[in-house]
Design a protein around this motif. Structure first.
Motif, mmCIF file in Angstrom:
data_model
loop_
_atom_site.group_PDB
_atom_site.id
_atom_site.type_symbol
_atom_site.label_atom_id
_atom_site.label_comp_id
_atom_site.label_asym_id
_atom_site.label_seq_id
_atom_site.Cartn_x
_atom_site.Cartn_y
_atom_site.Cartn_z
ATOM 1 N N ASP A 257 27.748 26.378 47.044
ATOM 2 C CA ASP A 257 27.681 26.495 48.502
ATOM 3 C C ASP A 257 28.975 25.949 49.116
ATOM 4 O O ASP A 257 28.977 24.935 49.801
ATOM 5 C CB ASP A 257 26.455 25.714 49.014
ATOM 6 C CG ASP A 257 26.158 25.998 50.477
ATOM 7 O OD1 ASP A 257 26.727 26.965 51.021
ATOM 8 O OD2 ASP A 257 25.366 25.255 51.074
ATOM 9 N N LEU A 258 30.080 26.650 48.868
ATOM 10 C CA LEU A 258 31.385 26.259 49.399
ATOM 11 C C LEU A 258 31.707 27.128 50.599
ATOM 12 O O LEU A 258 31.812 28.348 50.477
ATOM 13 C CB LEU A 258 32.466 26.402 48.331
ATOM 14 C CG LEU A 258 32.308 25.512 47.091
ATOM 15 C CD1 LEU A 258 33.410 25.794 46.084
ATOM 16 C CD2 LEU A 258 32.296 24.037 47.483
ATOM 17 N N HIS A 286 33.058 31.998 45.436
ATOM 18 C CA HIS A 286 32.460 31.536 46.688
ATOM 19 C C HIS A 286 32.621 32.638 47.740
ATOM 20 O O HIS A 286 33.702 32.843 48.293
ATOM 21 C CB HIS A 286 33.060 30.198 47.158
ATOM 22 C CG HIS A 286 34.546 30.080 46.985
ATOM 23 N ND1 HIS A 286 35.442 30.336 48.002
ATOM 24 C CD2 HIS A 286 35.271 29.722 45.918
ATOM 25 C CE1 HIS A 286 36.668 30.144 47.575
ATOM 26 N NE2 HIS A 286 36.601 29.773 46.306
ATOM 27 N N GLN A 302 25.141 34.850 47.690
ATOM 28 C CA GLN A 302 25.573 34.390 46.370
ATOM 29 C C GLN A 302 24.713 35.033 45.270
ATOM 30 O O GLN A 302 25.214 35.436 44.219
ATOM 31 C CB GLN A 302 25.475 32.862 46.304
ATOM 32 C CG GLN A 302 26.454 32.121 47.211
ATOM 33 C CD GLN A 302 26.000 30.718 47.561
ATOM 34 O OE1 GLN A 302 25.961 30.332 48.723
ATOM 35 N NE2 GLN A 302 25.642 29.936 46.565
#
Length: 340
Positions: A257-258, A286, A302
């Motif tokens: 979770d960037l 990401h 994602q």
């Protein structure tokens, strides 16, 4: 119980599900300056306001500026072809459940009437008589928590198929303004901020395998005590707790979770160092670098990218690890495996 993903699609600034997965893995970006989203300067009285960098989906009708209408439009676009993909027939509908993941209820979204949107989505998709219809305003961990809920429904025999749809938009002007006021939107005032985006992802899961789809092997959850916006950086304790029980013996393709926010980058770095050597990362992606931060739908994007990579042989690993962290301290992780 192992969940099998029978169908998956999306609506993002890069197009549908297949287009989005391919474009993100190719490094294509839809981010651009957004004149509809001004960001605060260092001195609001003297300095000019800047345009935010965002990724926006172009919806034709002005009524989609209304909050719930926009989320419903995105969710409908993401899930309209799922039934055909999964081979869902009219007689199967009473044994199918619909779970809708949405942004968490906060000072901005409290007036949006989020709990009633699942029934509205079912009506728009023409799915009458579903076994279960539920809306879950859970925020960034919605994808993992709804997969847990799907496991419960399938194990109990309440449904044979579960449609999970997650939608969110951070290009909404009120939500953007609140995030910008908190210094979380990227600008010269907050260079370590996120870039707003929006997306919706839909998938159908079952307890039985179908074709060569992707399998959901496990989910994990934890809680971080040093929340974002607080006086201290994350301890990564909650993220380590979420990831710790999922790790396979082989290296993984990581999709953390960037979003560009310094807090999340430091948390991932701490978790990576603390879980080494058990957490061996062979590749890292990401999606926020291509379509911005999609809020509650970020983990679903994602998942979409991971499914595309695993199914089409673009991934160099047999497992993909996805993580998500909400503002209230909840942390979740998801391990995917390549299908048969």
């Amino acid at each position: 119980m192992t969940l099998h993903i029978r169908a998956i699609d999306a609506c993002t600034p890069l197009g549908d599900g297949a287009s989005t997965a391919a474009a993100i893995l190719a490094g294509i970006s839809r981010l651009s300056l957004d004149e509809q989203l001004p960001t605060r300067p260092h001195d609001e009285e003297w300095d000019p306001w800047e345009e935010a960098t965002s990724a926006r989906i172009r919806l034709p009708a002005l009524r989609y500026r209304v909050r719930t209408e926009r989320l419903l439009a995105l969710a409908q676009l993401a899930s309209r072809d799922l039934a055909a993909q999964a081979g869902l027939r009219r007689k199967d509908v009473p044994r199918c459940a619909l779970l809708l993941g949405l942004p968490a209820v906060d000072t901005v979204t409290a007036a949006w009437g989020l709990p009633g949107t699942a029934s509205a989505l079912a009506n728009r998709l023409g799915l009458d008589g579903l076994a279960v219809v539920e809306a879950h305003p859970l925020g960034r961990t919605a994808t993992m928590e709804l997969l847990d809920r799907a496991t419960v429904l399938l194990a109990a025999g309440t449904a044979d198929l579960v449609m999970v749809v997650v939608a969110d938009s951070l290009v909404d002007d009120e939500r953007h303004d609140a995030l910008d006021l908190a210094g979380r939107v990227r600008s010269s005032r907050s260079p370590a901020g996120m870039m707003p985006g929006e997306a919706a992802v839909g998938l159908i899961v079952s307890a039985t395998a179908s074709g060569s789809g992707t399998t959901v092997l496990a989910t994990g959850h934890g809680r971080e005590m040093q929340m974002i916006g607080g006086p201290a950086i994350s301890t990564a304790g909650g993220l380590c707790q979420a990831i710790g029980g999922l790790l396979p013996d082989s290296p993984v393709w990581a999709l953390p979770d960037l979003t560009g926010e310094d807090y999340r980058a430091r948390e991932w770095g701490l978790a990576l160092s603390r879980l080494t050597p058990r957490l061996s990362v062979a590749d890292l992606s990401h999606p926020a670098s291509s379509i911005g931060d999609c809020g509650a739908a970020a983990a679903a994007v994602q998942l979409l990218v991971a499914c595309g990579g695993l199914q089409r042989g673009w991934a160099i690993c047999d497992h993909a690890l996805i993580t998500a962290g909400d503002d209230d301290g909840r942390r979740s992780a998801l391990l995917l495996g390549r299908g048969a």
